[in-house]
Scaffold this motif. Structure first.
Motif, PDB file in Angstrom:
ATOM      1  N   LEU A  28      58.623  26.814 -13.186  1.00 41.34           N
ATOM      2  CA  LEU A  28      59.732  27.353 -13.965  1.00 41.34           C
ATOM      3  C   LEU A  28      59.541  28.852 -14.074  1.00 41.34           C
ATOM      4  N   LYS A  29      60.511  29.620 -13.579  1.00 46.18           N
ATOM      5  CA  LYS A  29      60.419  31.081 -13.616  1.00 46.18           C
ATOM      6  C   LYS A  29      61.383  31.598 -14.671  1.00 46.18           C
ATOM      7  N   ILE A  30      60.833  32.353 -15.624  1.00 48.93           N
ATOM      8  CA  ILE A  30      61.632  32.984 -16.665  1.00 48.93           C
ATOM      9  C   ILE A  30      61.262  34.458 -16.667  1.00 48.93           C
ATOM     10  N   ASP A  31      62.227  35.292 -16.294  1.00 48.82           N
ATOM     11  CA  ASP A  31      62.012  36.727 -16.147  1.00 48.82           C
ATOM     12  C   ASP A  31      60.852  36.964 -15.183  1.00 48.82           C
ATOM     13  N   GLU A  32      59.807  37.642 -15.634  1.00 51.35           N
ATOM     14  CA  GLU A  32      58.661  37.915 -14.760  1.00 51.35           C
ATOM     15  C   GLU A  32      57.571  36.863 -14.879  1.00 51.35           C
ATOM     16  N   HIS A  33      57.749  35.884 -15.743  1.00 54.91           N
ATOM     17  CA  HIS A  33      56.719  34.874 -15.982  1.00 54.91           C
ATOM     18  C   HIS A  33      56.980  33.612 -15.166  1.00 54.91           C
ATOM     19  N   ASN A  34      55.914  33.050 -14.628  1.00 50.28           N
ATOM     20  CA  ASN A  34      55.981  31.755 -13.951  1.00 50.28           C
ATOM     21  C   ASN A  34      55.181  30.749 -14.771  1.00 50.28           C
ATOM     22  N   TYR A  35      55.797  29.596 -15.045  1.00 54.53           N
ATOM     23  CA  TYR A  35      55.138  28.533 -15.791  1.00 54.53           C
ATOM     24  C   TYR A  35      55.039  27.312 -14.891  1.00 54.53           C
ATOM     25  N   SER A  36      53.850  26.759 -14.799  1.00 52.63           N
ATOM     26  CA  SER A  36      53.629  25.540 -14.038  1.00 52.63           C
ATOM     27  C   SER A  36      53.605  24.384 -15.028  1.00 52.63           C
ATOM     28  N   VAL A  96      62.588  14.798 -10.744  1.00 50.29           N
ATOM     29  CA  VAL A  96      62.972  15.901 -11.616  1.00 50.29           C
ATOM     30  C   VAL A  96      63.795  16.874 -10.782  1.00 50.29           C
ATOM     31  N   VAL A  97      65.072  17.005 -11.153  1.00 52.43           N
ATOM     32  CA  VAL A  97      66.007  17.843 -10.402  1.00 52.43           C
ATOM     33  C   VAL A  97      65.876  19.303 -10.817  1.00 52.43           C
ATOM     34  N   ALA A  98      65.804  19.560 -12.133  1.00 50.34           N
ATOM     35  CA  ALA A  98      65.739  20.938 -12.621  1.00 50.34           C
ATOM     36  C   ALA A  98      65.173  20.966 -14.029  1.00 50.34           C
ATOM     37  N   MET A  99      64.648  22.141 -14.398  1.00 52.31           N
ATOM     38  CA  MET A  99      64.218  22.414 -15.773  1.00 52.31           C
ATOM     39  C   MET A  99      64.739  23.793 -16.131  1.00 52.31           C
ATOM     40  N   LYS A 100      65.173  23.926 -17.394  1.00 59.34           N
ATOM     41  CA  LYS A 100      65.731  25.200 -17.843  1.00 59.34           C
ATOM     42  C   LYS A 100      65.518  25.337 -19.338  1.00 59.34           C
ATOM     43  N   ILE A 101      65.235  26.566 -19.773  1.00 61.91           N
ATOM     44  CA  ILE A 101      65.131  26.879 -21.194  1.00 61.91           C
ATOM     45  C   ILE A 101      66.522  27.237 -21.702  1.00 61.91           C
ATOM     46  N   GLY A 119      53.325  18.201 -20.027  1.00 65.14           N
ATOM     47  CA  GLY A 119      52.491  19.187 -20.715  1.00 65.14           C
ATOM     48  C   GLY A 119      53.202  20.522 -20.756  1.00 65.14           C
ATOM     49  N   LEU A 120      53.347  21.099 -21.963  1.00 67.40           N
ATOM     50  CA  LEU A 120      54.063  22.365 -22.133  1.00 67.40           C
ATOM     51  C   LEU A 120      53.213  23.356 -22.920  1.00 67.40           C
ATOM     52  N   GLU A 121      53.187  24.597 -22.453  1.00 65.57           N
ATOM     53  CA  GLU A 121      52.456  25.648 -23.150  1.00 65.57           C
ATOM     54  C   GLU A 121      53.189  26.011 -24.437  1.00 65.57           C
ATOM     55  N   HIS A 122      52.431  26.374 -25.470  1.00 68.50           N
ATOM     56  CA  HIS A 122      53.040  26.790 -26.737  1.00 68.50           C
ATOM     57  C   HIS A 122      53.861  28.061 -26.562  1.00 68.50           C
ATOM     58  N   GLU A 123      53.483  28.901 -25.606  1.00 72.21           N
ATOM     59  CA  GLU A 123      54.235  30.129 -25.343  1.00 72.21           C
ATOM     60  C   GLU A 123      55.651  29.802 -24.852  1.00 72.21           C
ATOM     61  N   LEU A 124      55.786  28.696 -24.127  1.00 67.48           N
ATOM     62  CA  LEU A 124      57.083  28.299 -23.571  1.00 67.48           C
ATOM     63  C   LEU A 124      57.975  27.668 -24.629  1.00 67.48           C
ATOM     64  N   ILE A 125      57.467  26.699 -25.364  1.00 64.15           N
ATOM     65  CA  ILE A 125      58.214  26.030 -26.439  1.00 64.15           C
ATOM     66  C   ILE A 125      57.229  25.567 -27.496  1.00 64.15           C
ATOM     67  N   ASN A 126      57.643  25.717 -28.759  1.00 63.83           N
ATOM     68  CA  ASN A 126      56.768  25.337 -29.857  1.00 63.83           C
ATOM     69  C   ASN A 126      57.630  24.898 -31.035  1.00 63.83           C
ATOM     70  N   ALA A 127      57.037  24.195 -31.977  1.00 59.10           N
ATOM     71  CA  ALA A 127      57.743  23.762 -33.183  1.00 59.10           C
ATOM     72  C   ALA A 127      56.785  23.815 -34.358  1.00 59.10           C
ATOM     73  N   ASP A 147      46.454  25.794 -26.882  1.00 59.95           N
ATOM     74  CA  ASP A 147      47.311  26.423 -25.882  1.00 59.95           C
ATOM     75  C   ASP A 147      48.556  25.630 -25.511  1.00 59.95           C
ATOM     76  N   SER A 148      48.499  24.293 -25.607  1.00 60.23           N
ATOM     77  CA  SER A 148      49.609  23.488 -25.096  1.00 60.23           C
ATOM     78  C   SER A 148      49.739  22.168 -25.846  1.00 60.23           C
ATOM     79  N   SER A 149      50.840  21.494 -25.566  1.00 57.63           N
ATOM     80  CA  SER A 149      51.101  20.165 -26.121  1.00 57.63           C
ATOM     81  C   SER A 149      51.461  19.232 -24.976  1.00 57.63           C
TER      82      SER A 149
END
Length: 165
Positions: free
Chosen positions: A36-44, A53-58, A80-88, A111-113
Motif C-alpha cells: 500500500l503506497k500512501i504519498d512517499e510511504h510504502n506499507y507492507s 484481495v483486489v485492493a486496499m485503500k485508506i 497485521g496493520l501498523e499503528h502508524e497506518l491505522i489506530n484506535a 508497533d502493530s495490531s
C-alpha cells in the motif's frame, strides 16, 4: 448398525476445519503481502484469507482501511496493520464485512495490531474503522496551500492594478 455412528462421528469431528484459531506468529510471516503506497510511504500489509484481495485503500474521512475482496470462501481473515497506518483509542476498532459489523480478536504490541475475524462466502468488502489513520495530504502540500493563501492576501492588501475589475 449403531456402531457405524461411533466410527463416523469422530472422523467428522476431527476433520472439520476449526475457524476460531488464530495464526501463530510464523503463519503471518508466511502470509500474502499487499503493498500500500500512501504519498512517499510504502506499507507492507500481511494477511491470510481464503479470497483474492483486489485492493486496499485508506479513507481519511471515515478514518478507515477499505479492503476489496473477490472469490471469497468461508474463512478467518488475519491481517497485521501498523499503528502508524491505522489506530484506535483503547483498541476499540469497528470491523464491517459487507456493511455488517462483525466480532474480531485483536493482538497488539507497540508497533502493530493483528486482527482476526470471520468473512463469509461471497464477501466483497471489509472496512476496518479506527480513530486515526495516516493523513492523505503530506505536510508539504499544507505548507504550499498556506503560502498560496498568504500571497493572495498580500496582493489584495496592496491593491495591485491587475486585481481591479
Amino acid at each position: 448398525m449403531s456402531y457405524w455412528i461411533f466410527l463416523i462421528l469422530p472422523l467428522l469431528i476431527f476433520t472439520t476445519p476449526i475457524f476460531a484459531q488464530t495464526p501463530a506468529s510464523d503463519e503471518l510471516s508466511n502470509s500474502s503481502q499487499y503493498a500500500l503506497k500512501i504519498d512517499e510511504h510504502n506499507y507492507s500489509i500481511s494477511y491470510v484469507v481464503n479470497a483474492t484481495v483486489v485492493a486496499m485503500k485508506i479513507d481519511p474521512e471515515s478514518k478507515s482501511l477499505l479492503i476489496g475482496l473477490d472469490n471469497t470462501r468461508d474463512s478467518r481473515f488475519f491481517i497485521g496493520l501498523e499503528h502508524e497506518l491505522i489506530n484506535a483509542e483503547n483498541n476499540e476498532f469497528v470491523i464491517l464485512v459487507d456493511g455488517q459489523e462483525t466480532d474480531y480478536d485483536i493482538t497488539s504490541d507497540s508497533d502493530s495490531s493483528t486482527f482476526a475475524f470471520f468473512v463469509p462466502i461471497g464477501s466483497e468488502e471489509v472496512e476496518i474503522i479506527g480513530t486515526h489513520v495516516i493523513p492523505e495530504f503530506p505536510i508539504g502540500a499544507i505548507f504550499g496551500f498556506a503560502v498560496m493563501i498568504s500571497t493572495i492576501m498580500i496582493f489584495t492588501k496592496i491593491k495591485a492594478p491587475f486585481f481591479k475589475l
